[in-house]
Write a protein that holds these residues in place. Structure first.
Motif, short mmCIF file in Angstrom:
data_model
loop_
_atom_site.label_atom_id
_atom_site.label_comp_id
_atom_site.label_asym_id
_atom_site.label_seq_id
_atom_site.Cartn_x
_atom_site.Cartn_y
_atom_site.Cartn_z
N LEU A 1 0.81 -1.22 0.00
CA LEU A 1 0.00 0.00 0.00
C LEU A 1 0.85 1.27 0.00
CD1 LEU A 1 -2.78 -1.18 2.48
CD2 LEU A 1 -2.93 -1.00 -0.02
N GLY A 2 1.98 1.23 -0.67
CA GLY A 2 2.76 2.44 -0.93
C GLY A 2 3.88 2.74 0.05
N ASP A 3 4.68 3.73 -0.35
CA ASP A 3 5.89 4.16 0.38
C ASP A 3 6.83 2.97 0.58
OD1 ASP A 3 4.89 6.70 0.34
OD2 ASP A 3 4.61 6.87 2.50
N LEU B 1 14.85 -7.45 -3.50
CA LEU B 1 14.10 -8.45 -2.75
C LEU B 1 12.64 -8.50 -3.21
CD1 LEU B 1 13.85 -10.55 -0.51
CD2 LEU B 1 13.63 -8.65 1.13
N LEU B 2 12.00 -7.35 -3.30
CA LEU B 2 10.60 -7.31 -3.75
C LEU B 2 10.45 -7.85 -5.16
CD1 LEU B 2 9.45 -3.87 -2.31
CD2 LEU B 2 8.86 -6.15 -1.44
N ASN B 3 11.39 -7.54 -6.03
CA ASN B 3 11.32 -8.01 -7.43
C ASN B 3 11.27 -9.53 -7.54
OD1 ASN B 3 11.19 -5.46 -8.56
ND2 ASN B 3 13.40 -5.32 -8.90
N GLN B 4 11.83 -10.23 -6.57
CA GLN B 4 11.79 -11.69 -6.59
C GLN B 4 10.36 -12.23 -6.46
OE1 GLN B 4 14.69 -13.56 -3.93
NE2 GLN B 4 15.79 -11.61 -3.92
N TYR B 5 9.45 -11.39 -5.97
CA TYR B 5 8.06 -11.80 -5.74
C TYR B 5 7.08 -10.99 -6.58
CZ TYR B 5 10.51 -14.16 -2.11
OH TYR B 5 11.41 -14.95 -1.46
N ALA B 6 7.57 -10.40 -7.66
CA ALA B 6 6.78 -9.50 -8.50
C ALA B 6 5.49 -10.14 -8.99
CB ALA B 6 7.62 -9.01 -9.69
N ASP B 7 5.50 -11.42 -9.27
CA ASP B 7 4.29 -12.08 -9.79
C ASP B 7 3.20 -12.25 -8.73
OD1 ASP B 7 5.70 -14.03 -8.36
OD2 ASP B 7 5.24 -15.63 -9.78
N SER B 8 3.54 -12.01 -7.46
CA SER B 8 2.56 -12.10 -6.37
C SER B 8 2.13 -10.74 -5.84
CB SER B 8 3.15 -12.90 -5.21
OG SER B 8 3.43 -14.22 -5.60
N ILE B 9 2.74 -9.66 -6.35
CA ILE B 9 2.54 -8.33 -5.78
C ILE B 9 1.50 -7.52 -6.54
CG2 ILE B 9 3.67 -6.09 -5.39
CD1 ILE B 9 6.22 -7.64 -4.67
N ILE B 10 0.63 -6.86 -5.77
CA ILE B 10 -0.25 -5.81 -6.25
C ILE B 10 0.15 -4.58 -5.44
CG2 ILE B 10 -2.63 -4.97 -6.41
CD1 ILE B 10 -3.50 -7.96 -6.35
N ALA B 11 0.51 -3.49 -6.10
CA ALA B 11 1.02 -2.32 -5.38
C ALA B 11 0.38 -1.04 -5.87
CB ALA B 11 2.54 -2.24 -5.53
N VAL B 12 0.33 -0.07 -4.97
CA VAL B 12 -0.12 1.28 -5.30
C VAL B 12 0.96 2.27 -4.90
CG1 VAL B 12 -2.58 0.77 -5.13
CG2 VAL B 12 -1.35 1.55 -3.09
#
Length: 183
Positions: free
Chosen positions: A34-36, A58-69
């Motif tokens: 949810l941002g920041d 680290l976050l990019n490793q889970y990109a297929d599971s992420i929904i972000a704003v």
């Protein structure tokens, strides 16, 4: 469907690692950010373990599971480090219950300035770093708090879970801080 919510990582690698470890252990279907995510913002102190590049990797490793704003501290430069989109001010997820789950950071839409929503819909946002899980009028207002900078003295870093019809805020020690039935 099980959803894991995190907000206001602010570039802290230890906080982000804790989010990923807890997300994986939860066996949630999606990680909602949810941002920041990367920038710590001019009003915050430098977070423990501030490492924007490592957080992005680290976050990019889970990109297929992420929904972000996008949060108010997120920028196009941050987006260049990430392999999943973060520049939308909101996303709408339709739940199996028929409810809308309106995802936003909280600096544009929030409990006091809501988008058009129906009775029973949910607005999920961060930004304030203060946990909320309650009915306000005809909608549920949900804020999982901050993984890095809790704002209320004595509050711990926290995250959120939507598991079936239960929406909860939890700390990273496994305690449920509060929850609500969304039906």
């Amino acid at each position: 469907m099980k959803l894991f919510f995190a907000s206001d990582l602010h570039g802290s690698l230890p906080a982000t690692q804790r989010v990923i470890d807890t997300f994986l252990a939860s066996k949630a279907d999606h990680l909602i950010l949810l941002g920041d995510l990367i920038n710590f913002g001019p009003r915050n102190p430098l977070p423990e373990g501030h490492n924007p590049i490592a957080v992005a990797e680290l976050l990019n490793q889970y990109a297929d599971s992420i929904i972000a704003v996008r949060g108010n501290c997120d920028s196009e430069v941050d987006q260049m480090l990430l392999s999943f989109p973060i520049m939308s001010d909101y996303h709408i997820v339709l739940l199996p219950t028929g409810q809308k789950l309106f995802l936003t950071h909280g600096h544009i839409y929030n409990a006091d300035k809501r988008p058009p929503l129906k009775k029973g819909d949910i607005i999920a946002h961060g930004h304030t770093h203060i946990t909320v899980t309650e009915w306000v009028g005809e909608q549920i207002i949900f804020n999982p708090g901050s993984t890095t900078f809790p704002r209320i003295e004595g509050e711990k870093a926290s995250y959120g879970l939507l598991d079936g019809q239960t929406l909860s805020v939890c700390d990273f020690e496994g305690n449920t801080l509060h929850s609500i039935d969304i039906q």
